[in-house]
Write an enzyme that holds these catalytic residues in place. Structure first.
Site: not given
Ligand SMILES: Cc1cc2nc3c(=O)[nH]c(=O)nc-3n(C[C@H](O)[C@H](O)[C@H](O)COP(=O)(O)OP(=O)(O)OC[C@H]3O[C@@H](n4cnc5c(N)ncnc54)[C@H](O)[C@@H]3O)c2cc1C
Length: 470
Positions: A59, A300, A437
Protein backbone atom coordinates in the site's frame (compact mmCIF):
# COMPACT_ATOMS: atom_id res chain seq x y z
CA UNK A 1 5.94 -13.30 -31.75
CA UNK A 2 2.23 -13.65 -30.96
CA UNK A 3 0.09 -14.70 -33.91
CA UNK A 4 -2.50 -12.08 -34.98
CA UNK A 5 -6.13 -13.15 -34.60
CA UNK A 6 -8.57 -10.52 -35.89
CA UNK A 7 -12.30 -11.13 -36.24
CA UNK A 8 -15.73 -10.75 -34.66
CA UNK A 9 -17.93 -13.31 -32.92
CA UNK A 10 -20.96 -14.81 -34.67
CA UNK A 11 -23.25 -13.17 -32.12
CA UNK A 12 -23.09 -10.82 -29.14
CA UNK A 13 -24.67 -12.03 -25.86
CA UNK A 14 -24.43 -8.80 -23.87
CA UNK A 15 -23.58 -5.11 -24.25
CA UNK A 16 -22.01 -2.54 -21.93
CA UNK A 17 -20.41 0.88 -22.36
CA UNK A 18 -17.02 0.22 -20.78
CA UNK A 19 -15.54 -3.19 -19.93
CA UNK A 20 -12.67 -3.09 -17.41
CA UNK A 21 -10.47 -6.21 -17.20
CA UNK A 22 -9.16 -6.62 -13.65
CA UNK A 23 -10.27 -5.46 -10.21
CA UNK A 24 -7.02 -4.12 -8.72
CA UNK A 25 -6.19 -0.47 -8.12
CA UNK A 26 -5.99 0.33 -11.85
CA UNK A 27 -9.30 -1.33 -12.74
CA UNK A 28 -11.13 0.17 -9.77
CA UNK A 29 -9.79 3.69 -10.46
CA UNK A 30 -10.87 3.29 -14.12
CA UNK A 31 -14.33 2.07 -13.14
CA UNK A 32 -14.85 4.99 -10.72
CA UNK A 33 -13.94 7.60 -13.33
CA UNK A 34 -15.93 5.93 -16.11
CA UNK A 35 -19.00 5.82 -13.86
CA UNK A 36 -18.51 9.49 -12.94
CA UNK A 37 -18.56 10.23 -16.66
CA UNK A 38 -21.89 8.44 -16.98
CA UNK A 39 -20.85 5.15 -18.62
CA UNK A 40 -22.25 1.74 -17.74
CA UNK A 41 -19.26 -0.24 -16.42
CA UNK A 42 -18.57 -3.95 -15.94
CA UNK A 43 -15.40 -4.99 -14.10
CA UNK A 44 -14.35 -8.50 -15.16
CA UNK A 45 -12.31 -10.54 -12.70
CA UNK A 46 -11.22 -14.13 -13.32
CA UNK A 47 -10.46 -14.97 -9.69
CA UNK A 48 -13.14 -15.84 -7.09
CA UNK A 49 -12.19 -12.66 -5.20
CA UNK A 50 -11.40 -9.11 -6.28
CA UNK A 51 -8.10 -7.28 -6.00
CA UNK A 52 -5.18 -9.19 -7.57
CA UNK A 53 -1.78 -7.96 -6.37
CA UNK A 54 -3.42 -4.79 -5.09
CA UNK A 55 -5.03 -6.39 -2.03
CA UNK A 56 -1.78 -8.09 -0.98
CA UNK A 57 0.37 -5.03 -1.64
CA UNK A 58 2.06 -2.99 1.05
CA UNK A 59 0.00 0.00 0.00
CA UNK A 60 2.93 2.44 -0.30
CA UNK A 61 1.86 5.20 -2.68
CA UNK A 62 4.32 7.94 -3.62
CA UNK A 63 3.40 11.55 -4.17
CA UNK A 64 5.17 14.83 -3.55
CA UNK A 65 1.98 16.17 -1.93
CA UNK A 66 -1.73 15.54 -1.30
CA UNK A 67 -4.62 17.14 0.50
CA UNK A 68 -3.16 15.59 3.71
CA UNK A 69 0.13 17.55 3.35
CA UNK A 70 1.89 14.92 5.50
CA UNK A 71 5.42 15.93 4.53
CA UNK A 72 4.85 19.50 5.60
CA UNK A 73 3.03 18.40 8.78
CA UNK A 74 5.81 16.00 9.82
CA UNK A 75 8.65 18.39 8.88
CA UNK A 76 10.20 15.92 6.42
CA UNK A 77 11.89 18.33 4.04
CA UNK A 78 11.24 19.48 0.49
CA UNK A 79 9.81 17.67 -2.51
CA UNK A 80 8.30 18.43 -5.92
CA UNK A 81 6.92 16.59 -8.94
CA UNK A 82 10.14 17.44 -10.76
CA UNK A 83 12.23 15.68 -8.09
CA UNK A 84 9.89 12.68 -8.12
CA UNK A 85 10.22 12.55 -11.92
CA UNK A 86 14.01 12.78 -11.76
CA UNK A 87 14.19 9.96 -9.18
CA UNK A 88 11.83 7.74 -11.20
CA UNK A 89 13.81 8.14 -14.41
CA UNK A 90 17.17 7.72 -12.73
CA UNK A 91 15.88 4.72 -10.75
CA UNK A 92 14.71 3.14 -14.01
CA UNK A 93 18.18 3.40 -15.55
CA UNK A 94 17.06 6.20 -17.90
CA UNK A 95 14.85 3.72 -19.76
CA UNK A 96 11.46 5.23 -18.80
CA UNK A 97 9.28 7.06 -21.33
CA UNK A 98 9.56 10.63 -19.88
CA UNK A 99 6.06 11.80 -21.00
CA UNK A 100 4.50 8.87 -19.13
CA UNK A 101 6.46 9.61 -15.97
CA UNK A 102 5.60 13.30 -16.09
CA UNK A 103 1.87 12.61 -16.14
CA UNK A 104 2.20 10.15 -13.25
CA UNK A 105 4.18 12.41 -10.91
CA UNK A 106 2.13 15.55 -11.66
CA UNK A 107 -1.16 13.76 -10.99
CA UNK A 108 0.10 11.72 -8.02
CA UNK A 109 -1.58 14.00 -5.43
CA UNK A 110 -4.95 13.18 -7.08
CA UNK A 111 -4.24 9.48 -6.44
CA UNK A 112 -3.81 10.05 -2.70
CA UNK A 113 -6.82 12.39 -2.68
CA UNK A 114 -9.03 9.74 -4.33
CA UNK A 115 -8.00 7.23 -1.66
CA UNK A 116 -8.79 9.80 1.04
CA UNK A 117 -12.18 10.55 -0.56
CA UNK A 118 -12.89 6.81 -0.64
CA UNK A 119 -12.28 6.70 3.14
CA UNK A 120 -8.70 5.38 3.36
CA UNK A 121 -6.96 6.27 6.66
CA UNK A 122 -3.28 7.00 6.08
CA UNK A 123 -0.73 6.60 8.91
CA UNK A 124 1.09 9.61 10.35
CA UNK A 125 4.36 8.74 8.65
CA UNK A 126 5.98 9.33 5.27
CA UNK A 127 8.99 7.08 4.69
CA UNK A 128 11.68 7.76 2.15
CA UNK A 129 12.29 4.51 0.30
CA UNK A 130 15.16 3.13 -1.78
CA UNK A 131 15.93 5.25 -4.85
CA UNK A 132 13.80 8.20 -3.69
CA UNK A 133 15.52 11.40 -2.69
CA UNK A 134 12.57 12.66 -0.60
CA UNK A 135 10.03 11.40 1.94
CA UNK A 136 6.93 10.69 -0.18
CA UNK A 137 5.54 7.19 0.48
CA UNK A 138 1.99 7.35 1.87
CA UNK A 139 1.11 4.24 3.91
CA UNK A 140 -1.85 2.89 5.82
CA UNK A 141 -1.38 1.70 9.40
CA UNK A 142 0.02 -1.83 9.14
CA UNK A 143 1.11 -1.41 5.47
CA UNK A 144 -2.07 -2.97 4.16
CA UNK A 145 -2.91 -2.61 0.49
CA UNK A 146 -6.30 -4.09 1.23
CA UNK A 147 -7.06 -1.14 3.51
CA UNK A 148 -6.77 1.00 0.38
CA UNK A 149 -8.31 -1.35 -2.19
CA UNK A 150 -11.42 -2.15 -0.14
CA UNK A 151 -12.68 1.45 0.17
CA UNK A 152 -11.88 1.95 -3.52
CA UNK A 153 -13.87 -1.16 -4.49
CA UNK A 154 -16.78 0.00 -2.29
CA UNK A 155 -16.67 3.42 -3.95
CA UNK A 156 -16.79 1.83 -7.43
CA UNK A 157 -19.76 -0.34 -6.39
CA UNK A 158 -21.56 2.60 -4.75
CA UNK A 159 -21.21 4.52 -7.98
CA UNK A 160 -22.89 1.66 -9.84
CA UNK A 161 -20.08 -0.34 -11.43
CA UNK A 162 -20.80 -4.06 -11.73
CA UNK A 163 -18.08 -6.39 -10.42
CA UNK A 164 -18.23 -9.85 -12.00
CA UNK A 165 -16.01 -12.45 -10.29
CA UNK A 166 -14.97 -15.83 -11.77
CA UNK A 167 -15.19 -14.23 -15.21
CA UNK A 168 -12.07 -14.70 -17.32
CA UNK A 169 -11.39 -12.71 -20.49
CA UNK A 170 -10.28 -15.13 -23.20
CA UNK A 171 -10.04 -12.90 -26.25
CA UNK A 172 -10.26 -9.27 -27.39
CA UNK A 173 -12.42 -8.78 -30.50
CA UNK A 174 -11.20 -6.46 -33.28
CA UNK A 175 -12.35 -7.00 -36.86
CA UNK A 176 -9.09 -6.03 -38.55
CA UNK A 177 -5.93 -4.05 -37.90
CA UNK A 178 -7.52 -0.65 -38.48
CA UNK A 179 -10.88 -1.30 -36.78
CA UNK A 180 -11.75 -0.21 -33.23
CA UNK A 181 -11.96 -2.84 -30.49
CA UNK A 182 -15.49 -4.25 -30.47
CA UNK A 183 -15.72 -6.41 -27.34
CA UNK A 184 -14.47 -9.39 -25.37
CA UNK A 185 -14.95 -13.12 -25.18
CA UNK A 186 -15.54 -14.22 -21.59
CA UNK A 187 -15.59 -17.53 -19.82
CA UNK A 188 -18.14 -17.30 -17.05
CA UNK A 189 -18.91 -20.33 -14.87
CA UNK A 190 -17.98 -22.69 -17.74
CA UNK A 191 -19.99 -20.77 -20.36
CA UNK A 192 -18.67 -18.64 -23.21
CA UNK A 193 -20.16 -15.14 -23.31
CA UNK A 194 -19.55 -12.51 -26.02
CA UNK A 195 -19.58 -9.02 -24.49
CA UNK A 196 -19.91 -6.06 -26.86
CA UNK A 197 -18.63 -2.62 -25.80
CA UNK A 198 -20.38 0.57 -26.95
CA UNK A 199 -17.48 2.78 -25.83
CA UNK A 200 -14.20 1.01 -24.92
CA UNK A 201 -12.22 -1.73 -23.17
CA UNK A 202 -9.77 -0.93 -20.37
CA UNK A 203 -7.11 -3.58 -19.74
CA UNK A 204 -6.08 -3.47 -16.07
CA UNK A 205 -5.12 -7.11 -15.74
CA UNK A 206 -1.84 -6.77 -13.82
CA UNK A 207 1.58 -8.31 -14.39
CA UNK A 208 2.89 -11.76 -15.39
CA UNK A 209 5.41 -12.66 -12.66
CA UNK A 210 3.60 -15.94 -11.84
CA UNK A 211 3.82 -17.33 -15.39
CA UNK A 212 7.25 -18.98 -15.22
CA UNK A 213 7.45 -19.89 -18.94
CA UNK A 214 6.34 -16.44 -20.06
CA UNK A 215 8.73 -14.56 -17.76
CA UNK A 216 11.60 -16.87 -18.78
CA UNK A 217 10.98 -15.98 -22.42
CA UNK A 218 12.28 -12.52 -21.54
CA UNK A 219 14.68 -13.34 -18.69
CA UNK A 220 15.80 -16.99 -18.77
CA UNK A 221 17.46 -16.65 -15.35
CA UNK A 222 14.11 -16.32 -13.57
CA UNK A 223 13.37 -20.04 -13.22
CA UNK A 224 10.90 -21.60 -10.81
CA UNK A 225 13.74 -21.87 -8.28
CA UNK A 226 12.89 -18.28 -7.33
CA UNK A 227 10.17 -17.35 -4.87
CA UNK A 228 7.48 -14.97 -6.17
CA UNK A 229 5.54 -12.42 -4.14
CA UNK A 230 2.57 -12.16 -6.54
CA UNK A 231 -0.98 -13.53 -6.40
CA UNK A 232 -1.58 -16.69 -8.44
CA UNK A 233 -3.54 -14.86 -11.16
CA UNK A 234 -0.60 -12.66 -12.21
CA UNK A 235 -0.15 -14.58 -15.48
CA UNK A 236 -0.29 -11.84 -18.13
CA UNK A 237 -2.54 -13.49 -20.73
CA UNK A 238 -4.34 -10.22 -21.54
CA UNK A 239 -1.03 -8.78 -22.70
CA UNK A 240 -0.87 -11.65 -25.21
CA UNK A 241 -4.55 -11.18 -26.20
CA UNK A 242 -3.80 -7.50 -26.91
CA UNK A 243 -0.72 -8.42 -28.93
CA UNK A 244 -2.92 -10.76 -30.97
CA UNK A 245 -4.94 -7.75 -32.15
CA UNK A 246 -1.88 -5.63 -32.93
CA UNK A 247 -0.74 -4.11 -29.59
CA UNK A 248 2.93 -3.46 -28.99
CA UNK A 249 4.88 -4.27 -25.81
CA UNK A 250 8.09 -2.89 -24.33
CA UNK A 251 10.59 -3.57 -21.54
CA UNK A 252 9.37 -7.16 -21.08
CA UNK A 253 12.79 -8.36 -19.88
CA UNK A 254 12.75 -5.96 -16.93
CA UNK A 255 11.36 -8.05 -14.09
CA UNK A 256 12.09 -6.82 -10.59
CA UNK A 257 13.18 -8.71 -7.49
CA UNK A 258 12.21 -7.36 -4.07
CA UNK A 259 15.19 -7.55 -1.70
CA UNK A 260 13.66 -7.89 1.79
CA UNK A 261 11.09 -10.69 1.35
CA UNK A 262 10.59 -13.51 3.83
CA UNK A 263 13.54 -15.75 2.85
CA UNK A 264 11.50 -18.97 3.16
CA UNK A 265 8.22 -18.10 1.43
CA UNK A 266 9.13 -15.12 -0.75
CA UNK A 267 6.10 -13.31 0.68
CA UNK A 268 6.13 -9.66 1.59
CA UNK A 269 4.75 -9.95 5.08
CA UNK A 270 4.47 -6.86 7.27
CA UNK A 271 7.98 -7.42 8.66
CA UNK A 272 9.52 -7.58 5.19
CA UNK A 273 7.76 -4.33 4.26
CA UNK A 274 8.82 -2.58 7.47
CA UNK A 275 12.42 -3.66 6.88
CA UNK A 276 12.20 -2.16 3.39
CA UNK A 277 10.58 1.09 4.54
CA UNK A 278 13.05 1.56 7.39
CA UNK A 279 16.13 2.36 5.30
CA UNK A 280 15.24 6.06 4.89
CA UNK A 281 15.17 6.30 8.68
CA UNK A 282 18.68 4.83 8.98
CA UNK A 283 18.43 1.01 9.25
CA UNK A 284 21.25 -1.06 7.79
CA UNK A 285 21.45 -4.24 5.76
CA UNK A 286 24.07 -6.83 6.75
CA UNK A 287 25.20 -10.28 5.69
CA UNK A 288 25.36 -13.34 7.96
CA UNK A 289 28.59 -12.11 9.53
CA UNK A 290 27.08 -8.70 10.30
CA UNK A 291 28.86 -6.77 7.53
CA UNK A 292 27.14 -4.15 5.37
CA UNK A 293 27.18 -5.09 1.69
CA UNK A 294 25.26 -2.32 -0.12
CA UNK A 295 23.96 1.24 -0.05
CA UNK A 296 20.68 0.52 1.75
CA UNK A 297 18.99 3.35 -0.14
CA UNK A 298 19.93 1.89 -3.52
CA UNK A 299 17.19 0.81 -5.92
CA UNK A 300 15.73 -2.69 -5.61
CA UNK A 301 17.89 -3.88 -8.51
CA UNK A 302 21.06 -2.66 -6.79
CA UNK A 303 20.20 -4.25 -3.43
CA UNK A 304 18.96 -7.57 -4.92
CA UNK A 305 22.03 -7.83 -7.15
CA UNK A 306 24.27 -7.21 -4.14
CA UNK A 307 22.49 -10.07 -2.33
CA UNK A 308 22.33 -12.62 -5.16
CA UNK A 309 25.61 -11.84 -6.90
CA UNK A 310 27.61 -10.39 -4.00
CA UNK A 311 26.56 -12.06 -0.74
CA UNK A 312 25.31 -15.18 -2.60
CA UNK A 313 24.12 -17.04 0.49
CA UNK A 314 20.73 -16.35 2.08
CA UNK A 315 19.61 -14.78 4.31
CA UNK A 316 20.74 -11.21 4.77
CA UNK A 317 19.27 -9.02 7.55
CA UNK A 318 17.91 -5.55 8.21
CA UNK A 319 19.11 -4.17 11.55
CA UNK A 320 17.03 -1.44 13.22
CA UNK A 321 15.85 -0.25 16.63
CA UNK A 322 12.64 0.79 18.34
CA UNK A 323 13.16 4.48 17.49
CA UNK A 324 13.07 3.56 13.77
CA UNK A 325 9.90 1.51 14.25
CA UNK A 326 8.40 4.56 16.01
CA UNK A 327 9.32 6.81 13.10
CA UNK A 328 7.50 4.34 10.83
CA UNK A 329 4.46 4.47 13.15
CA UNK A 330 4.53 0.65 13.47
CA UNK A 331 2.31 -0.48 16.38
CA UNK A 332 4.12 -2.41 19.15
CA UNK A 333 1.67 -5.29 18.69
CA UNK A 334 3.04 -5.91 15.18
CA UNK A 335 6.65 -6.00 16.39
CA UNK A 336 5.67 -8.31 19.25
CA UNK A 337 3.83 -10.63 16.85
CA UNK A 338 6.95 -10.74 14.63
CA UNK A 339 9.10 -11.66 17.62
CA UNK A 340 6.64 -14.40 18.66
CA UNK A 341 6.77 -16.13 15.27
CA UNK A 342 10.55 -15.75 15.00
CA UNK A 343 10.49 -13.31 12.04
CA UNK A 344 12.06 -10.60 14.21
CA UNK A 345 14.98 -11.27 16.54
CA UNK A 346 15.03 -8.76 19.43
CA UNK A 347 17.72 -7.80 21.94
CA UNK A 348 18.40 -5.06 24.48
CA UNK A 349 21.89 -4.34 23.20
CA UNK A 350 23.68 -4.63 19.87
CA UNK A 351 26.11 -7.10 21.48
CA UNK A 352 23.20 -9.32 22.51
CA UNK A 353 21.68 -9.08 19.02
CA UNK A 354 25.07 -9.98 17.49
CA UNK A 355 25.22 -13.03 19.73
CA UNK A 356 21.67 -14.15 18.92
CA UNK A 357 22.26 -13.77 15.18
CA UNK A 358 25.80 -15.23 15.33
CA UNK A 359 27.26 -12.09 13.72
CA UNK A 360 30.87 -11.48 14.82
CA UNK A 361 31.11 -8.20 12.87
CA UNK A 362 27.79 -6.60 13.81
CA UNK A 363 28.89 -4.42 16.76
CA UNK A 364 31.76 -2.87 14.80
CA UNK A 365 29.50 -2.36 11.75
CA UNK A 366 26.85 -0.54 13.80
CA UNK A 367 29.43 1.65 15.52
CA UNK A 368 30.95 2.63 12.18
CA UNK A 369 27.51 3.31 10.68
CA UNK A 370 26.53 5.49 13.67
CA UNK A 371 29.72 7.47 12.99
CA UNK A 372 28.72 7.91 9.34
CA UNK A 373 25.32 9.30 10.36
CA UNK A 374 27.03 11.77 12.73
CA UNK A 375 29.55 12.81 10.07
CA UNK A 376 26.89 13.01 7.32
CA UNK A 377 28.97 10.82 5.02
CA UNK A 378 29.13 7.10 4.19
CA UNK A 379 32.61 6.46 2.77
CA UNK A 380 31.91 2.71 2.35
CA UNK A 381 28.77 2.63 0.20
CA UNK A 382 28.09 6.35 -0.40
CA UNK A 383 24.56 6.30 1.00
CA UNK A 384 23.01 9.78 0.95
CA UNK A 385 22.89 10.43 4.72
CA UNK A 386 20.03 12.65 5.88
CA UNK A 387 19.12 14.31 9.17
CA UNK A 388 16.05 12.01 9.38
CA UNK A 389 18.28 8.94 9.86
CA UNK A 390 18.34 7.59 13.41
CA UNK A 391 21.60 6.17 14.84
CA UNK A 392 21.39 2.75 16.52
CA UNK A 393 22.31 4.01 19.99
CA UNK A 394 19.20 3.10 22.01
CA UNK A 395 17.48 -0.28 22.29
CA UNK A 396 15.66 -2.46 21.91
CA UNK A 397 17.37 -3.57 18.69
CA UNK A 398 15.97 -5.87 16.03
CA UNK A 399 17.14 -8.08 13.16
CA UNK A 400 14.86 -9.23 10.30
CA UNK A 401 15.96 -11.98 7.88
CA UNK A 402 15.34 -11.43 4.15
CA UNK A 403 16.09 -12.57 0.60
CA UNK A 404 14.97 -11.39 -2.87
CA UNK A 405 11.73 -12.64 -4.43
CA UNK A 406 10.37 -12.09 -7.98
CA UNK A 407 8.06 -9.16 -7.56
CA UNK A 408 7.13 -6.75 -10.34
CA UNK A 409 6.98 -6.59 -14.15
CA UNK A 410 8.22 -3.24 -15.42
CA UNK A 411 7.35 -4.23 -19.00
CA UNK A 412 3.98 -4.65 -20.64
CA UNK A 413 1.68 -2.99 -23.14
CA UNK A 414 2.96 0.14 -24.85
CA UNK A 415 0.61 3.03 -24.07
CA UNK A 416 0.53 6.81 -24.33
CA UNK A 417 -0.20 9.58 -21.78
CA UNK A 418 -3.94 9.32 -22.55
CA UNK A 419 -3.73 5.59 -21.60
CA UNK A 420 -4.44 4.51 -25.18
CA UNK A 421 -2.81 1.19 -26.10
CA UNK A 422 -0.45 1.64 -29.06
CA UNK A 423 0.07 -0.74 -31.96
CA UNK A 424 3.42 -1.80 -33.35
CA UNK A 425 3.41 1.25 -35.65
CA UNK A 426 2.99 3.53 -32.62
CA UNK A 427 -0.66 4.37 -33.44
CA UNK A 428 -3.46 4.19 -30.82
CA UNK A 429 -5.71 1.13 -31.11
CA UNK A 430 -9.17 2.69 -31.15
CA UNK A 431 -11.35 2.03 -28.10
CA UNK A 432 -8.55 0.20 -26.25
CA UNK A 433 -7.00 1.62 -23.07
CA UNK A 434 -4.69 0.12 -20.44
CA UNK A 435 -3.42 1.00 -16.98
CA UNK A 436 -1.39 -0.48 -14.15
CA UNK A 437 1.10 -3.33 -14.06
CA UNK A 438 0.01 -4.73 -17.44
CA UNK A 439 1.63 -1.63 -19.01
CA UNK A 440 5.28 -0.86 -19.69
CA UNK A 441 7.21 2.38 -20.00
CA UNK A 442 6.81 4.27 -16.72
CA UNK A 443 9.40 2.48 -14.62
CA UNK A 444 12.06 1.73 -17.22
CA UNK A 445 14.44 -1.01 -16.10
CA UNK A 446 13.62 -0.79 -12.39
CA UNK A 447 10.58 0.46 -10.46
CA UNK A 448 10.98 2.61 -7.38
CA UNK A 449 9.04 1.68 -4.25
CA UNK A 450 5.54 3.10 -4.03
CA UNK A 451 5.45 4.11 -7.69
CA UNK A 452 3.32 1.17 -8.90
CA UNK A 453 0.23 2.15 -6.96
CA UNK A 454 0.65 5.75 -8.07
CA UNK A 455 0.86 4.57 -11.69
CA UNK A 456 -2.24 2.36 -11.29
CA UNK A 457 -4.28 5.16 -9.76
CA UNK A 458 -3.20 7.94 -12.12
CA UNK A 459 -3.47 5.95 -15.36
CA UNK A 460 -6.50 3.98 -14.19
CA UNK A 461 -8.33 7.28 -13.73
CA UNK A 462 -7.17 8.60 -17.11
CA UNK A 463 -8.12 5.35 -18.87
CA UNK A 464 -11.58 5.31 -17.26
CA UNK A 465 -12.30 8.94 -18.13
CA UNK A 466 -11.15 8.56 -21.74
CA UNK A 467 -12.89 5.22 -22.22
CA UNK A 468 -16.16 6.80 -21.11
CA UNK A 469 -15.70 9.66 -23.58
CA UNK A 470 -15.57 7.32 -26.61
C1 LIG B 1 3.19 -8.38 -2.12
C2 LIG B 1 3.22 -7.12 -2.93
C3 LIG B 1 3.43 -5.90 -2.30
C4 LIG B 1 3.43 -4.72 -3.07
N1 LIG B 1 3.57 -3.52 -2.43
C5 LIG B 1 3.54 -2.37 -3.16
C6 LIG B 1 3.61 -1.10 -2.53
O1 LIG B 1 3.65 -0.99 -1.30
N2 LIG B 1 3.60 0.01 -3.31
C7 LIG B 1 3.53 -0.06 -4.68
O2 LIG B 1 3.54 0.98 -5.35
N3 LIG B 1 3.44 -1.27 -5.30
C8 LIG B 1 3.42 -2.40 -4.58
N4 LIG B 1 3.31 -3.60 -5.21
C9 LIG B 1 3.01 -3.61 -6.65
C10 LIG B 1 1.55 -3.22 -6.84
O3 LIG B 1 0.79 -3.71 -5.76
C11 LIG B 1 0.98 -3.80 -8.13
O4 LIG B 1 1.79 -3.42 -9.20
C12 LIG B 1 -0.44 -3.28 -8.34
O5 LIG B 1 -1.27 -3.66 -7.26
C13 LIG B 1 -1.00 -3.83 -9.64
O6 LIG B 1 -2.31 -3.36 -9.74
P1 LIG B 1 -3.13 -3.65 -11.06
O7 LIG B 1 -4.46 -3.05 -10.85
O8 LIG B 1 -2.34 -3.26 -12.23
O9 LIG B 1 -3.20 -5.26 -11.09
P2 LIG B 1 -3.76 -6.28 -10.00
O10 LIG B 1 -4.02 -5.65 -8.70
O11 LIG B 1 -2.85 -7.46 -10.01
O12 LIG B 1 -5.18 -6.66 -10.61
C14 LIG B 1 -5.28 -7.28 -11.86
C15 LIG B 1 -6.49 -8.21 -11.81
O13 LIG B 1 -6.76 -8.66 -13.14
C16 LIG B 1 -7.20 -9.99 -13.06
N5 LIG B 1 -7.03 -10.65 -14.36
C17 LIG B 1 -5.87 -10.99 -14.97
N6 LIG B 1 -6.12 -11.61 -16.14
C18 LIG B 1 -7.47 -11.64 -16.27
C19 LIG B 1 -8.35 -12.18 -17.26
N7 LIG B 1 -7.87 -12.84 -18.31
N8 LIG B 1 -9.68 -12.04 -17.09
C20 LIG B 1 -10.19 -11.41 -15.97
N9 LIG B 1 -9.39 -10.93 -14.99
C21 LIG B 1 -8.05 -11.04 -15.15
C22 LIG B 1 -6.31 -10.59 -11.99
O14 LIG B 1 -6.87 -11.77 -11.44
C23 LIG B 1 -6.23 -9.46 -10.97
O15 LIG B 1 -7.20 -9.56 -9.97
C24 LIG B 1 3.27 -4.78 -4.47
C25 LIG B 1 3.07 -6.02 -5.09
C26 LIG B 1 3.04 -7.18 -4.34
C27 LIG B 1 2.80 -8.49 -5.02
Amino acid sequence: MTEKTFGLPERWDETTDVAVIGSGYAGLAAAIQARDAGAAVVILEKMPHYGGNSIISGGGCCSYDSKLHLRQKLGLGEDSWQLHMQDTIRGGGDQSVPELVEVMVKHAPEAIDLFVDAGVAFAETLPRMGGHSAHRSHLTIGNKGIAMAEPLRDMALRKGAELRLKTAVKRIWRENETAPVAGLELEQEGKTVQLKVRRAVVIASGGFAQDVDFRMRFNPNLTDAYNCSNHKGATGECIRFAQAIGADVLHMKYIQLFPTANPETGNLDKHALDAYSSTGFGSLNVDKAGRRFVNELGGRDEVSDAQILGVKEKPTYTILNQAIYDALAVPTSIVEAGIRIGRIVAADSIEELAEKLHMPELSATVERHNGYLAAGEDPEFHKAISSHMIPLTTGPYYGIAQWPTIHFCMGGLRFDPSAHVLDTAGKPILRLYAAGECCGGVHGANRLAGNAITECMVYGAIAGRNAAKE
